[in-house]
Every structure is written in structure tokens, then in C-alpha cells.
Design a protein around this motif. Structure first.
Motif, short mmCIF file in Angstrom:
data_model
loop_
_atom_site.label_atom_id
_atom_site.label_comp_id
_atom_site.label_asym_id
_atom_site.label_seq_id
_atom_site.Cartn_x
_atom_site.Cartn_y
_atom_site.Cartn_z
N VAL A 111 18.53 40.95 21.93
CA VAL A 111 17.83 42.04 21.24
C VAL A 111 18.86 42.92 20.55
O VAL A 111 19.89 43.26 21.14
N LEU A 112 18.58 43.29 19.30
CA LEU A 112 19.42 44.23 18.56
C LEU A 112 18.55 45.36 18.06
O LEU A 112 17.56 45.14 17.36
N GLY A 113 18.91 46.59 18.43
CA GLY A 113 18.20 47.76 17.93
C GLY A 113 19.02 48.44 16.85
O GLY A 113 20.22 48.63 17.00
N ILE A 114 18.35 48.80 15.74
CA ILE A 114 19.03 49.46 14.62
C ILE A 114 18.44 50.86 14.44
O ILE A 114 17.23 51.00 14.25
N CYS A 115 19.28 51.88 14.51
CA CYS A 115 18.88 53.27 14.30
C CYS A 115 17.78 53.66 15.29
O CYS A 115 18.03 53.77 16.48
N TYR A 116 16.54 53.85 14.85
CA TYR A 116 15.44 54.17 15.77
C TYR A 116 15.33 53.10 16.85
O TYR A 116 15.04 53.40 18.01
N GLY A 117 15.57 51.84 16.46
CA GLY A 117 15.49 50.74 17.42
C GLY A 117 16.49 50.90 18.55
O GLY A 117 16.19 50.58 19.71
N MET A 118 17.68 51.39 18.26
CA MET A 118 18.68 51.63 19.31
C MET A 118 18.23 52.77 20.22
O MET A 118 18.35 52.70 21.46
N GLN A 119 17.69 53.83 19.63
CA GLN A 119 17.21 54.96 20.44
C GLN A 119 16.07 54.53 21.35
O GLN A 119 15.95 54.98 22.50
N LEU A 120 15.23 53.62 20.86
CA LEU A 120 14.12 53.09 21.65
C LEU A 120 14.65 52.32 22.86
O LEU A 120 14.14 52.46 23.98
N ALA A 195 25.72 41.50 29.57
CA ALA A 195 25.04 40.66 30.56
C ALA A 195 23.61 40.35 30.13
O ALA A 195 23.16 39.21 30.22
N ARG A 196 22.91 41.36 29.63
CA ARG A 196 21.52 41.15 29.20
C ARG A 196 21.42 40.81 27.71
O ARG A 196 20.32 40.57 27.21
N ARG A 197 22.55 40.83 27.02
CA ARG A 197 22.61 40.56 25.58
C ARG A 197 21.67 41.49 24.80
O ARG A 197 20.89 41.07 23.96
N ILE A 198 21.79 42.78 25.09
CA ILE A 198 21.05 43.82 24.37
C ILE A 198 22.08 44.69 23.67
O ILE A 198 23.02 45.20 24.30
N PHE A 199 21.90 44.87 22.36
CA PHE A 199 22.88 45.59 21.55
C PHE A 199 22.17 46.66 20.71
O PHE A 199 20.97 46.53 20.41
N GLY A 200 22.90 47.69 20.35
CA GLY A 200 22.32 48.74 19.52
C GLY A 200 23.31 49.27 18.50
O GLY A 200 24.50 49.43 18.79
N LEU A 201 22.81 49.52 17.30
CA LEU A 201 23.62 50.13 16.23
C LEU A 201 22.89 51.36 15.71
O LEU A 201 21.71 51.29 15.35
N GLN A 202 23.58 52.50 15.67
CA GLN A 202 22.96 53.72 15.18
C GLN A 202 23.00 53.80 13.65
O GLN A 202 22.42 54.69 13.05
N TYR A 203 23.66 52.86 13.02
CA TYR A 203 23.74 52.82 11.55
C TYR A 203 23.01 51.57 11.04
O TYR A 203 22.47 50.79 11.82
N HIS A 204 23.02 51.39 9.72
CA HIS A 204 22.27 50.30 9.09
C HIS A 204 23.23 49.21 8.57
O HIS A 204 23.81 49.34 7.50
N HIS A 219 27.55 37.40 12.84
CA HIS A 219 28.23 37.21 14.13
C HIS A 219 27.22 37.33 15.28
O HIS A 219 27.24 36.54 16.22
N PHE A 220 26.33 38.31 15.17
CA PHE A 220 25.33 38.51 16.22
C PHE A 220 24.39 37.31 16.32
O PHE A 220 24.11 36.81 17.42
N LEU A 221 23.92 36.82 15.18
CA LEU A 221 22.93 35.74 15.17
C LEU A 221 23.54 34.38 15.52
O LEU A 221 22.97 33.62 16.32
N LEU A 222 24.68 34.06 14.91
CA LEU A 222 25.24 32.72 15.06
C LEU A 222 26.16 32.58 16.26
O LEU A 222 26.14 31.55 16.95
N ASP A 223 26.97 33.59 16.52
CA ASP A 223 27.95 33.50 17.61
C ASP A 223 27.40 34.01 18.94
O ASP A 223 27.50 33.34 19.96
#
Length: 558
Positions: A111-120, A195-204, A219-223
Motif C-alpha cells: 500500500v502506498l499513501g500519497i498526501c491525504y492517503g498518507m495521513q489516512l 514488514a507490512r510493506r506500507i509506505f506513505g509520501l506527503q508529496y506528489h 521502484h515501488f511497483l517493480l522492485d
């Protein structure tokens, strides 16, 4: 129902075709690893989908509050939570189902959260989201990458510039997460739980202003996620040929709404490859075309593309319907409804000849058309706004009486152009600038039929486009056109006072039509084209140039 609210991916119609449509959609999901983007209302959400496809991975979008059952239905291999204008502190703000993260962990879905997604992510997993430093961070600025990050392990630059747009920020991380990047002001801008492969970016990362943003997504998708880059237009083309053959069957006929634009022409070429003489293309001259557009388009269809086309003159009826109408949404709906009336009449005439009516209508609808026209009532998309109803989406009447064949409903413009090249559509035509189905109807602000507005705008537009071609700039620009403004200004022409029309010029650069920057013409070009317009169109005495990007504006003025 919109494409974003249905498991139907490439076609949308009524009952007769629904079974085959669902089969086509699920076969597409079965053949490709799916990245599901949950949309929380960001202006960049479609750009996330586009970037993923550029990497070579299939992506699709659901509303951010989609049910767990719906999320499971597409068997996502990765889920990305988009940005959005909401705050996680506001009651009723959108969020994933309570069992979402458990489902993803159980099925090893990154899972990757971007901006609001990371805050969520932070709030729902037990962290704290608070007010941002100095009221938030906006625009392009550097970040400081921390050592030991999985997300940035590919990157040598430890201080890339990124695109920020946030007020709230993470002030306390959930258990298992660590900070892997901060802003210069000290705000947390990237987090990860390896460990859970959950990542967050506060930028776009999806916008061009972010350095190595697409590389980060790749890198996130393929690696990290281990996906395979197997999404290609050649395979989409083969899938569409198969789906159309299944949907229409061996004896039925279809009508194609052929506007002269790239999208409808490539759609017609694709469907003609399957149906041959059972496809009947209709080009409607609605009186809102560019200068000599009807003659030029018909010549192109018959002499270069060899498509069977019938031209229908609907000018008088269309202009009568538009008389006195000034609201842009009403214009689009009237134009959309009149197109359908033409196709119905054409189908009735075909019934006399064939013994049965064509029940399918082919349209060159694109993903951006659908996005800007949504959300319709009952779509479940609470967090996105209708920008404008495209005549071929929000402008369609409820009693359509056709099953739609829309092979590009989930594709972007450049993807359609790639399919056109595979089908052998001439390159000169592939590179044609987009032209809206409502034509000059949405480039004349106010009443289209008042005075000499149509004639003036057609002449101005012709001068403008010819100058762009003369200066060798046509292929550098995504779309260029003139706009008739409903005002007059005082001028001096021939030593006499004039009180004449004002026209605006627009030219933008884009890759997909979802975002766009204005084109920086040289002063020499602007001086030349302004002088030509005011000299050759004597009822115009002022020319202005639009220097607004999308967003905040749309490309078209209406």
C-alpha cells in the motif's frame, strides 16, 4: 453509470450487451496485474493512473470509499491511496474500510499513501495527524532523505525537489513505521513499514515538478511490489478487437459518431476492422465546426482513411436549439441530445434498408471525458466534482436506445494515438490537435447564435492555427484555439474610433489533457498573429492571450 463506478472497463451500454461487457472487463483484470488507485478527490489522481501505465503496469481507479467487496473484486496487487482536499479530522471524511489493512497484509498487497492517503494510513493505524508547520507546505521544495530507506534505495540524490500541497501532517507515527524523509522545515514527508510493506509520501510523486517522482513509483511497483511491466497498447488493441467481435455478433450493425477528431476516428478504424461494411459512420455538420472543417474532414475520411461515412447537415436545427442559450452545461446537453436525435433518425432509415435497426453506437469517449463529467447521481463518488459534462458522457439522454461501444473509455489521449499508429492511421492525422465535439459551441461565451459570432470566431481561429503552422510550432502544442469573448472594446482602426469584438487565444502543452501548461509564444509570434487578426477580421480590435494552466483552469473555456 460512469466508468469509475462500474466493473465495465472498456464498454458501457444497456441490457443486451451487459453480459459481454462484464466478461471483457474481468478478462482484462485476469490478464494483467492490477494497481488499484483509490480516489480521494485530488486533482492529480488521474495522473497517478497515467504514470503507472507509463511504467507498463495496468491501473484503474475506484472512489476512495469503495466497499471492501468492490476492492476485492479486481484482485489488486497494489493499492495506492490518492491525495485529496479533505482533512482526516473532519467528520465524514472519506476512508478505506476498517478491514482494509488487514486484508492487504493477509494477501501481501503493498500500500502506498500519497498526501491525504498518507495521513489516512497514519490515523487509521494508530498514529496522530496534526496541523502542518507554518500552516502547511505548498509548491516545489527540497526534502532530506534519511539513510536506510527501502523506498529510496535506488536514489543517489538525497535532497530532491518535490511538489508539496498539504496543510495537515503526521506528528506521531503508528507502531512499526519509521521516518525516511523530512522537509527542510522538519515535517515528515515519507514513512515506511517495511514488514507490512506500507509506505506513505506527503508529496506528489506523480507530477512533473517532483524530481525522480516517476522513478520512485517505478521502484515501488517493480522492485518493492514485484509487479511485471506487461501493459501495452498492442495487447489492448487485440483485446478490444476480440471484445467488439463478441459484443456485436456476426449479423448486427453499428453506427459510429465520427467527429473528425483523433479519438472518434481511431475508434471508427478499430471497429471497422471487426465489422467492415456493418459499421456506418455518421459525420454531423452541426454548424459549429471550424472554417471549412466539414469539407476537409470528409476528404480525409474518404480519400485517406477509406471509411464509409455519411454526412448529415444539421446546422439549422442545432443553431435553432441553441438560440438564446448562454449556460455552458445547457449548451453541452443540448448538443449531446441533438447528436443522438441524428443517430436515431439515421438508424430508422437504416431499418428500411436492412430490415432491422443498428442497435450499437460507437463513440471515441476518453477517460478524461468521463472523469470531468462525473460524478453522476448515484455513482457513489462523493469526493470528486463534476468539472463539465462532455456532450458524449454527461450530455447523453437517459433514453439512449443504443448500446455503447466505447473502446477508449478508460484510455488517455496518448494511448489512443498509440493504438491509431498500430492501426495504420496516418501520422499527420494522429498529431491533429483535439477538437471538442460541441465545437465552437463551447468556444463562444454566451449565445452562440447572436450576431456574427460564429463567422468571426471561425475566421480568427483559421488565422491563428495557420500562423502556428507557419512558425513550425503545431507539433509542439497539445491544443490551440481561439475564444469569442462576450464583450466589446474601444479601438482605433483607420484613424476612426471603433467599438468592436475581443477574442482570446489559447495554446497549451500536455501529455494527457488532465493537466496542462500554457505555451510560451515569442513576442514576435504574438505580435504577428494579433496584427493579422485585427487587419483581416475588421470587426475585431483586441486580441488577448490566455496564460492560465490546468488547473486552476480547464483547457476549454466552457
Amino acid at each position: 453509470m460512469s466508468a469509475n463506478d462500474s466493473t465495465t472497463v472498456f464498454t458501457n451500454g444497456d441490457a443486451p450487451a451487459s453480459k459481454k461487457q462484464k466478461t471483457g472487463a474481468s478478462s482484462l483484470h485476469d490478464d494483467h496485474q492490477c494497481v488499484l488507485v483509490l480516489d480521494y478527490g485530488s486533482q492529480y489522481t488521474q495522473l497517478i493512473c497515467r504514470r503507472i501505465r507509463e511504467i507498463g503496469v495496468f491501473s484503474m481507479m475506484f472512489p476512495g470509499d469503495a466497499s471492501m467487496e468492490r476492492i476485492k473484486s479486481v484482485n489488486p496487487k497494489v493499492v495506492i491511496l490518492s491525495g485529496g482536499p479533505n482533512s482526516v479530522h473532519v467528520e465524514g471524511s472519506p476512508r478505506v474500510p476498517e478491514d482494509f489493512f488487514g486484508y492487504c497484509q493477509q494477501n501481501s498487497i503493498p500500500v502506498l499513501g500519497i498526501c491525504y492517503g498518507m495521513q489516512l494510513i497514519v490515523q487509521m493505524l494508530g498514529g496522530v495527524v496534526g496541523s502542518g508547520v507554518a500552516g502547511g507546505e505548498y509548491g516545489r521544495m527540497p526534502i532530506l532523505i534519511q539513510p536506510g530507506s527501502r523506498l529510496y534505495s535506488f536514489q543517489d540524490n538525497t535532497q530532491p525537489n518535490v511538489w508539496m500541497s498539504h496543510g495537515d501532517e503526521a506528528t506521531q507515527l503508528p507502531e512499526g513505521f519509521k521516518v525516511v524523509a523530512k522537509s527542510e522545515q522538519g515535517a515528515v514527508v515519507a514513512i515506511e513499514d517495511q514488514a507490512r510493506r506500507i509506505f506513505g509520501l506527503q508529496y506528489h510523486p506523480e507530477v512533473a515538478h517532483t524530481e525522480q517522482g516517476t522513478d520512485t513509483l517505478r521502484h515501488f511497483l517493480l522492485d518493492i511490489a514485484g509487479l511485471t511491466a506487461d501493459w501495452s497498447m498492442a495487447e489492448v488493441l487485440e483485446t478490444q478487437l476480440k471484445l467488439i467481435k463478441e459484443q456485436v455478433g456476426p449479423t448486427q450493425h453499428a453506427i459510429c459518431a465520427l467527429s473528425g477528431g483523433v479519438d472518434s476516428t481511431v475508434a471508427a478504424t478499430l471497429v471497422h476492422k471487426v465489422l467492415g461494411e456493418r459499421l456506418h459512420c455518421v459525420f454531423v455538420d452541426h454548424g459549429l465546426l471550424r472554417y471549412k472543417e466539414g469539407e476537409r474532414v470528409m476528404e480525409m475520411f474518404t480519400q485517406h482513411l477509406h471509411l464509409p461515412v455519411t454526412k448529415v447537415d444539421h446546422k439549422d436545427v442545432m443553431l435553432a436549439k441553441l438560440k438564446g442559450v448562454t449556460d455552458p452545461e445547457r449548451k453541452r446537453k443540448i448538443i449531446g441530445a441533438e447528436f443522438i436525435e441524428v443517430f436515431k433518425a439515421f438508424a430508422n432509415n437504416m431499418e428500411k434498408e436492412l430490415g432491422h435497426k443498428p442497435t450499437f453506437l460507437v463513440q471515441g469517449t476518453l477517460y478524461p471525458d468521463v472523469i470531468e463529467s462525473c460524478p453522476p447521481p448515484g455513482s457513489g463518488q462523493k469526493h470528486s466534482h463534476t468539472i463539465k459534462s462532455h456532450h458524449n458522457v454527461g450530455g447523453l439522454p437517459k433514453d439512449l436506445q443504443f448500446s455503447l461501444i466505447e473502446p477508449f473509455r478508460e484510455l488517455f489521449k496518448d494511448e489512443v494515438r498509440a493504438i491509431g499508429r498500430l492501426l495504420g492511421v496516418p501520422e499527420t492525422f494522429i498529431k491533429r490537435h483535439p477538437f471538442p465535439g460541441p465545437g465552437m459551441g463551447v468556444r463562444i461565451l454566451g449565445d452562440v447564435t447572436e450576431g456574427d459570432r460564429l463567422e468571426v470566431l471561425c475566421m480568427v481561429d483559421e488565422i491563428y492555427i495557420n500562423a502556428i503552422k507557419e512558425f513550425g510550432l503545431y507539433d509542439e502544442i497539445w491544443q490551440a484555439f481561439a475564444v469569442f469573448l462576450p464583450i466589446k472594446s474601444v479601438g482605433v482602426q483607420g484613424d476612426q474610433r471603433t467599438h468592436s469584438h475581443v477574442v482570446g487565444l489559447r495554446a497549451v502543452c500536455s501529455s494527457d489533457g488532465m493537466t496542462a501548461d500554457w505555451y510560451p509564444f515569442t513576442p514576435e509570434f504574438l505580435r504577428t498573429v494579433s496584427a493579422r487578426i485585427c487587419n483581416q477580421v475588421r470587426s475585431v480590435n483586441r486580441v488577448v492571450y490566455d496564460i492560465t494552466s490546468k488547473p486552476p483552469s480547464t483547457i476549454e473555456w466552457e
